[in-house]
Scaffold this active site. Structure first.
Site, PDB file in Angstrom:
ATOM      1  N   LYS A  26      -3.637  46.341  44.963  1.00  0.00           N
ATOM      2  CA  LYS A  26      -4.380  46.177  43.698  1.00  0.00           C
ATOM      3  C   LYS A  26      -3.527  45.516  42.619  1.00  0.00           C
ATOM      4  O   LYS A  26      -3.978  44.591  41.931  1.00  0.00           O
ATOM      5  CB  LYS A  26      -4.851  47.553  43.192  1.00  0.00           C
ATOM      6  CG  LYS A  26      -5.859  48.247  44.070  1.00  0.00           C
ATOM      7  CD  LYS A  26      -6.358  49.538  43.435  1.00  0.00           C
ATOM      8  CE  LYS A  26      -5.307  50.622  43.381  1.00  0.00           C
ATOM      9  NZ  LYS A  26      -4.937  51.143  44.714  1.00  0.00           N
ATOM     10  N   THR A  27      -2.317  46.018  42.442  1.00  0.00           N
ATOM     11  CA  THR A  27      -1.476  45.508  41.357  1.00  0.00           C
ATOM     12  C   THR A  27      -1.157  44.030  41.553  1.00  0.00           C
ATOM     13  O   THR A  27      -1.246  43.227  40.618  1.00  0.00           O
ATOM     14  CB  THR A  27      -0.181  46.332  41.262  1.00  0.00           C
ATOM     15  OG1 THR A  27      -0.506  47.687  40.935  1.00  0.00           O
ATOM     16  CG2 THR A  27       0.743  45.779  40.196  1.00  0.00           C
ATOM     17  N   GLU A  65      -7.119  46.617  37.184  1.00  0.00           N
ATOM     18  CA  GLU A  65      -6.837  47.354  38.406  1.00  0.00           C
ATOM     19  C   GLU A  65      -7.720  48.600  38.409  1.00  0.00           C
ATOM     20  O   GLU A  65      -7.741  49.360  37.437  1.00  0.00           O
ATOM     21  CB  GLU A  65      -5.362  47.723  38.447  1.00  0.00           C
ATOM     22  CG  GLU A  65      -4.922  48.390  39.720  1.00  0.00           C
ATOM     23  CD  GLU A  65      -3.419  48.529  39.817  1.00  0.00           C
ATOM     24  OE1 GLU A  65      -2.964  49.475  40.472  1.00  0.00           O
ATOM     25  OE2 GLU A  65      -2.695  47.696  39.227  1.00  0.00           O
TER      26      GLU A  65
END
Length: 464
Positions: free
Chosen positions: A121-122, A165
């Site tokens: 995600k990051t 995110e």
């Protein structure tokens, strides 16, 4: 132009303001003109960055840190019920707002891209933030890590796009109403909150169901959990589904990933045309993250060739295979990987980047519950390294579980043929690594806890 600050967020107080998710929301609110305050357990660069934006940051948690005129108290799922500031908020009848609700309020009125998945995600959110900024679209973004270029995890932009995110760990991603949702993968994790894969699928289905009518789901075609999620949501009439990956039937097909040292070149087939661009971090999984970002941007109407070129400007995010430095001919790299799938992906990426070098790993397990459920898989992943040092479990928000220690990982690693050393005193790791490393080696510090602090210490010890 960003929407006005909701009244409840005009004077927010953040408990744990230095956390990756909390600090990002606090920064955006401060940039929008809110009077931000909060507390954190210790001083940090994040606390200083918040003060530079005009926020009041207290160190330590105490009831009198909460101003009586605070409009709300913002908390994450990590804040315990006996926190003195939380108790004081109850006495003063100050509303308590979960971090996810605060973030959702910031996205209101903007074209939101929410990036979800058990891993990646990051990185994917960061890639989008950098590319959209490079294209002059001035997005707002909230990320779970600091971008290597701008050096921040959040920013208020004047454009109409918000990239966030989306955290599945406590189901908080169900609060968002994105125009584009990305699902990178779906696996069992966060065992304190999910008892089974069925619960995980239900949670992701709810998240996908919140995509605005006419919006798009960008979802991995190659990962089994993501493919199962796609099967479950295919019939949502208001949703456009775009798959990406190496599957021949993927809508955005990854044709080739070519390693180039610590970078990669990726070629995709999109709309009947081949498109090639550079990704600044090694490994197929990061190339796939970039393709997910590309597909999401295209879903918003951004020309693919422009976005592909802009994605080449991404220079990484802290703790995602971040090069910390080199000393005595040894490179030290830092990885946030803490789930077996992430560990395997990063270790394979390092193996492909270091064909003639030894790979030494310093691994710190994260959470007792995760180690209990996945410790054996973590150990097997470490067999990809030439040698590993395994630290004690980093507890974060959890209390110990009787009988659950790093021994679970070490035993599984040794059973898989790995060379593993247990180190209980973190302070001795630089000396241990200095005794193991030789010129040309790569050292990878790995885990979601404070193992990241060891990189500079190892470099200093190697230098001496």
């Amino acid at each position: 132009m960003a929407p006005a600050i909701p009244t409840a967020m005009e004077r927010p107080h953040f408990i744990g303001i230095g956390g990756a998710g909390m600090s990002g929301i606090a920064k955006i609110l401060a940039q929008r003109g809110a009077k931000v305050a909060g507390s954190d357990a210790k001083e940090s660069g994040t606390a200083e960055a918040l003060r530079a934006l005009g926020a009041t940051v207290h160190i330590g948690h105490a009831a009198d840190h909460l101003a009586v005129d605070a409009s709300c108290v913002v908390v994450s799922s990590a804040i315990r019920a006996d926190n003195p500031e939380l108790a004081r908020a109850a006495e003063l009848s100050i509303p308590v707002v979960h971090r996810s609700d605060a973030l959702a309020s910031l996205m209101g009125g903007l074209r939101a891209i929410a990036v979800a998945g058990t891993h990646g995600k990051t990185t994917t959110t960061s890639m989008l933030a950098v590319a959209l900024t490079e294209l002059g679209l001035d997005p707002s973004y909230a990320i779970g890590g600091d971008l290597a270029g701008p050096g921040t995890n959040a920013r208020h932009g004047e454009g109409d796009i918000f990239v966030a995110e989306a955290d599945e760990s406590d189901r908080s991603f169900q609060k968002y109403d994105p125009e584009v949702a990305i699902v990178l993968n779906v696996e069992l994790d966060h065992h304190a909150n999910y008892a089974s894969m069925d619960e995980i699928y239900d949670s992701f289905e709810t998240f996908v169901g919140k995509v605005v009518p006419g919006g798009t789901l960008v979802v991995a075609a190659d990962q089994p959990g993501a493919a199962e999620l796609t099967r479950r949501v295919r019939d949502l009439s208001s949703l456009k589904v775009v798959t990406y990956g190496e599957d021949p039937e993927a809508d955005v097909r990854v044709h080739k990933v070519t390693p180039r040292g610590l970078t990669s070149e990726v070629t995709v087939l999109l709309g009947g045309k081949f498109l090639t661009f550079t990704v600044s971090v090694p490994g197929r999984h990061y190339a796939h993250n970039a393709v997910a970002a590309l597909a999401a941007g295209v879903a918003l109407g951004i020309p693919a060739h422009n976005l592909a070129s802009a994605l080449g400007k991404y220079t990484g995010v802290k703790r995602r295979l971040q090069l910390k430095g080199e000393a005595a001919g040894v490179q030290v790299i830092d990885s946030y990987a803490h789930h077996p799938t992430e560990m395997t992906a990063d270790l394979e990426a390092m193996r492909s980047a270091a064909t003639d070098s030894r790979l030494l790993v310093v691994f710190q397990p994260h959470l007792f519950s995760r180690t209990q459920e996945l410790g054996a898989e973590m150990g097997r992943a470490l067999a990809l390294a030439d040698a590993s040092v395994v630290l004690d479990i980093y507890p974060a928000r959890e209390d110990p579980i009787p009988g659950i220690t790093s021994t679970l990982i070490i035993d599984a690693a040794q059973a898989a043929g790995a060379d593993v050393t247990a180190v209980h005193d973190k302070a001795t790791v630089p000396d241990v690594i200095a005794g193991m490393a030789r010129p040309g080696d790569l050292v990878l510090t790995m885990g979601a806890g404070d193992v990241t602090d060891l990189g500079p210490e190892i470099l200093a010890r190697l230098s001496n």
